[in-house]
Design an enzyme around this catalytic site. Structure first.
Site, PDB file in Angstrom:
ATOM      1  N   ARG A 189       0.861  -1.240  -0.053  1.00 24.99           N
ATOM      2  CA  ARG A 189      -0.013   0.071   0.139  1.00 24.99           C
ATOM      3  C   ARG A 189       0.736   1.141  -0.078  1.00 24.99           C
ATOM      4  NH1 ARG A 189      -1.969  -1.226   5.875  1.00 24.99           N
ATOM      5  NH2 ARG A 189      -0.375  -0.203   7.078  1.00 24.99           N
ATOM      6  N   ASP A 190       0.308   2.523   0.114  1.00 28.13           N
ATOM      7  CA  ASP A 190       0.927   3.699   0.057  1.00 28.13           C
ATOM      8  C   ASP A 190       1.576   3.739   1.499  1.00 28.13           C
ATOM      9  OD1 ASP A 190      -1.319   3.951   1.441  1.00 28.13           O
ATOM     10  OD2 ASP A 190      -2.022   5.638   0.286  1.00 28.13           O
ATOM     11  N   GLU A 191       2.561   3.057   1.754  1.00 28.02           N
ATOM     12  CA  GLU A 191       3.204   3.223   2.885  1.00 28.02           C
ATOM     13  C   GLU A 191       4.551   2.706   2.959  1.00 28.02           C
ATOM     14  OE1 GLU A 191       2.063   3.232   7.662  1.00 28.02           O
ATOM     15  OE2 GLU A 191       0.606   2.385   6.092  1.00 28.02           O
ATOM     16  N   GLU A 230      -1.168  -8.103   8.603  1.00 25.49           N
ATOM     17  CA  GLU A 230      -1.101  -7.153   9.656  1.00 25.49           C
ATOM     18  C   GLU A 230      -2.158  -7.037  10.873  1.00 25.49           C
ATOM     19  OE1 GLU A 230      -2.345  -3.214   7.823  1.00 25.49           O
ATOM     20  OE2 GLU A 230      -1.309  -2.114   9.361  1.00 25.49           O
ATOM     21  N   HIS A 271       2.766  -8.257   6.501  1.00 26.15           N
ATOM     22  CA  HIS A 271       3.191  -7.354   7.764  1.00 26.15           C
ATOM     23  C   HIS A 271       3.922  -8.290   8.603  1.00 26.15           C
ATOM     24  CE1 HIS A 271       1.769  -3.205   7.606  1.00 26.15           C
ATOM     25  NE2 HIS A 271       1.989  -3.063   8.851  1.00 26.15           N
TER      26      HIS A 271
HETATM   27  C1  BGC Z   1       2.096   0.671  10.052  1.00 26.99           C
HETATM   28  C2  BGC Z   1       2.586   0.087  11.195  1.00 26.99           C
HETATM   29  C3  BGC Z   1       3.101   0.783  12.209  1.00 26.99           C
HETATM   30  C4  BGC Z   1       1.949   1.702  12.566  1.00 26.99           C
HETATM   31  C5  BGC Z   1       2.358   2.432  13.961  1.00 26.99           C
HETATM   32  C6  BGC Z   1       0.735   1.501  10.612  1.00 26.99           C
HETATM   33  O1  BGC Z   1       0.233   2.241   9.605  1.00 26.99           O
HETATM   34  O2  BGC Z   1       1.517  -0.246   8.892  1.00 26.99           O
HETATM   35  O3  BGC Z   1       2.950  -1.217  11.161  1.00 26.99           O
HETATM   36  O4  BGC Z   1       3.961   0.404  13.147  1.00 26.99           O
HETATM   37  O5  BGC Z   1       1.200   2.262  11.649  1.00 26.99           O
HETATM   38  O6  BGC Z   1       1.268   3.430  14.048  1.00 26.99           O
END
Ligand code: BGC
Length: 719
Positions: free
Chosen positions: A339-341, A604, A625
């Site tokens: 995803r956009d992360e 996740e 995740h």
């Molecule tokens: C991430 C996590 C991260 C978390 C912390 C999420 O958006 O994917 O794995 O540790 O935010 O708030």
């Protein structure tokens, strides 16, 4: 670096927008060449070809670092690629440097220009050396890569021939942040063939590669100029069996390819995707699954750990954990690859590092990332929750368990590899983090009343909240104690005075016990107190933990913080059977629930996919995740019983203390170490347990309450 000192950063006169620039240099060689090297880096991600052959195999070079402070350059041996007349081409994608939405910023988080700096060193056999550097003589124009973004994919026009070569502009940019590559390279690691091509109920043409992974597709087709091949990537299908992309949020993960005439092959240049399936959105007639291959891309780390047992579902879980690591170790430890992360969330890396360091050799990988962590720390020692920093650290503040990566990660690398250098190098950063906690909030010896992520994604979270029910101040103070204790040990290993931190540690532990002891109300609170050795009444806390698990029908409630410790907290305190029950639990929430639901990576959320096929939600639902994959450390350390001896780290001495359980008939783990291969295997047959161990150096064997010191050798026992 010497050569780059005399080179210039060069850029195009105008910004080509979505189109990747291609920089070019023609040069001649004369005479017998002894060796030739290319020194290069970019603002963006680059790919160089010399005389149409790719230089090196580094994907997404120069990798991701805290660019303003540490910008890696690479050196490639180009001797074999040289001719008398040469053309060097370099395309530059926006990459992490200036890609759109990286770190949820609009774009250009490190700078607004794509640029390149390079030097070619040619050593002749007669002793002469010729140096060619980026300067005014280089040219630039638009490349056939019409669009390339990390989250969104790539558009390539195979009919486009670069023309209208333009002068470059010298960019006045600092070079003091340039450093020689200090991480692992990122390379193509394996190829997966499609297992199926089918029409979904919606009529979409989908190819399944059978495994959720990170990388890209390579294809070979025969087509006519102007035909288009467009495909999107996804991790899962929805409950109706349709292609599902909502969990990618804004990330498009799409490749658009405009064909030239005839046979052609392609793979993207400056992007990667997280996927198991591709959907053919447009394709030339007669396209077949055999036209496609999936290429798995990750940091080049040697595999070191293997586990198997008599339960095939546990074996599948282990395989999913390995794939979670492959998918998320692409130059930095990321939360997810789709995803956009795709960012270096420190908490995720911290909870997974122990497992990671059993599975693969991650020494170099983490040392590089830890240097970026230190480079990103603020003046008060605060550790950004994401490394390299992408977010505004003045609004998203450091959090317990996330910031503790500064201490736990170097300590783990020291333990696994007996690497004192990492402690030496990171010591200031480790101490700075302790001092950050020391000076936060109203209490000196507790960390309270601050913003925290808490037991992120715990099952006991209130409706609509991401934070588990565990007391976030308790978690923060527990980590404050735990990390301070590690710093004390690190100082001693380095032969430094630890008095000050020993005292601080004692005070924090005491304050924790005064405030919290006997008030542990959740699985995570108990697990943390036990694992960090913070409870005054260990038996009582362990009994409470066991009771909480049993009351919950032998199911866990832990999130990111509690999960890595839960099984250890049980098995270290007389409840191994309950720990096994949790590992083998198949009902939701559990590790094997996801296996039963067809997972090929670690999710996740415990319920990323629910039993009715619906999704946890669309906003935050990654199927890759690794945090909950931290359970593999328990498989290595308890089921197979292969443990590091803290007083003799790096597996110089290995502690062997397997814990068997009748629900498994055998288990086996292999760990490759600097001393050789450790194996531990047990089998239950006719009421007896047969053990086999391979000890490459020395071991302390703990079996049936007896302790034996073993030297190098192969051993068998029967109990
Ligand atoms: C991430 C996590 C991260 C978390 C912390 C999420 O958006 O994917 O794995 O540790 O935010 O708030």
């Amino acid at each position: 670096m010497d050569f780059l000192n005399s080179a210039y950063w060069i850029r195009a006169k105008k910004d080509y927008g979505d189109i990747c620039p291609i920089f070019q240099k023609h040069f001649n060689c004369s005479g017998d060449i002894k060796k030739a090297s290319l020194y290069i880096t970019a603002m963006g991600v680059y790919e160089a070809t010399l005389n149409d052959k790719r230089v090196g195999d580094f994907i997404m070079a120069p990798g991701w670092t805290q660019y303003d402070k540490r910008h890696q350059y690479q050196i490639y041996d180009i001797t074999a690629l040289l001719r008398n007349e040469n053309t060097l081409n370099i395309t530059v994608g926006k990459g992490w440097y200036r890609g759109e939405f990286i770190g949820w910023r609009e774009k250009d988080i490190y700078g607004g220009l794509s640029a390149v700096i390079a030097a070619i060193e040619i050593e002749y056999t007669n002793g002469r050396t010729n140096i060619i550097t980026t300067d005014k003589s280089w040219k630039v124009t638009e490349s056939a890569i019409r669009f390339s973004e990390i989250y969104d994919g790539e558009t390539y026009d195979a009919t486009f021939i670069p023309k209208n070569w333009d002068e470059i502009v010298i960019l006045q940019a600092p070079k003091s942040n340039l450093i020689l590559q200090d991480g692992c390279t990122v390379t193509e690691q394996e190829t997966l063939l499609p297992i199926n091509m089918f029409r979904t109920p919606k009529g979409e043409l989908v190819i399944d590669f059978g495994q959720n992974m990170t990388g890209y597709i390579s294809f070979e087709i025969d087509a006519e100029a102007g035909e288009r091949l467009v495909y999107s990537h996804a991790e899962v299908l929805d409950s109706n069996g349709n292609f599902y992309t909502e969990n990618l949020r804004t990330a498009k993960q799409k490749v658009e390819y405009i064909c030239k005439d005839g046979k052609q092959t392609f793979k993207p240049h400056h992007t990667f995707m997280g996927f198991r399936y591709i959907r053919l959105d447009e394709a030339p007639a007669n396209i077949q699954k055999e036209n496609f291959k999936a290429i798995v891309v990750h940091s080049d780390m040697k595999r070191t750990g293997y586990f198997k047992c008599s339960n095939e579902k546990v074996n599948k879980l282990f395989s999913n954990i390995i794939w979670g690591q492959k998918g998320n170790f692409l130059d930095i430890p990321t939360d997810c690859p789709q995803r956009d992360e795709r960012m270096g969330w420190t908490g995720d890396a911290q909870v997974f590092i122990e497992t990671a360091s059993y599975n693969f050799d991650v020494q170099k990988f983490f040392k590089k990332w830890l240097r970026d962590l230190a480079a990103g720390q603020d003046g008060k020692g605060g550790v950004p929750v994401i490394v390299p920093i992408t977010i505004d650290t003045t609004t998203i503040l450091p959090s317990a368990a996330w910031g503790d990566a500064a201490v736990i990660c170097p300590w783990q690398i020291y333990l696994t590899y007996n690497d004192k250098e990492v402690l030496e190098e990171q010591l200031n950063s480790m101490i700075a983090w302790i001092e950050y906690m020391h000076h936060r909030g109203p209490e000196e010896f507790l960390w309270v009343e601050d913003v925290q992520f808490g037991d992120w994604l715990g099952m006991d979270a209130a409706n609509g909240s991401f934070k588990g029910a565990s007391d976030q101040d308790l978690i923060a103070s527990a980590y404050y104690a735990y990390s301070t204790g590690i710093v004390v040990k690190a100082l001693k290993v380095l032969g430094k005075d630890a008095t000050y931190y020993e005292k601080l540690h004692k005070n924090v532990v005491k304050a924790f016990q005064n405030r919290y002891d006997n008030h542990f109300n959740t699985q995570t609170e108990c697990a943390v107190a036990l694992y960090f050795n913070l409870t005054l009444d260990r038996d009582k806390t362990a009994a409470k933990l066991a009771e909480l698990v049993k009351q919950n029908e032998n199911k866990l409630t832990t999130g990111f913080v509690g999960t890595p410790y839960l099984l250890h907290a049980l098995s270290q305190n007389g409840y191994s059977d309950l720990a096994y029950t949790l590992l083998l639990q198949e009902e939701f929430p559990s590790w094997l629930f996801s296996v039963n639901m067809g997972a090929t990576t670690v999710w996740e959320h415990w319920d990323s996919l629910k039993s009715d096929g619906s999704m946890w939600n669309t906003e935050m639902n990654s199927f890759n995740h690794y945090a909950y994959g931290s359970v593999a450390a328990w498989m290595y350390k308890v089921v197979a019983g292969i443990q590091i001896d803290e007083n003799n780290p790096g597996f110089n001495n290995v502690i062997l203390c397997p814990v068997t359980d009748d629900r498994l008939t055998f288990a086996e783990a292999i760990v490759e170490t600097a001393y050789g291969t450790i194996t531990s295997k047990w089998e239950i047959k006719n009421g007896k347990t047969f053990y086999e161990f391979n000890v490459p150096n020395k071991a302390t064997l703990i079996l049936n309450g007896e302790i034996k010191e073993l030297s190098k050798g192969f051993y068998k026992f029967e109990i």
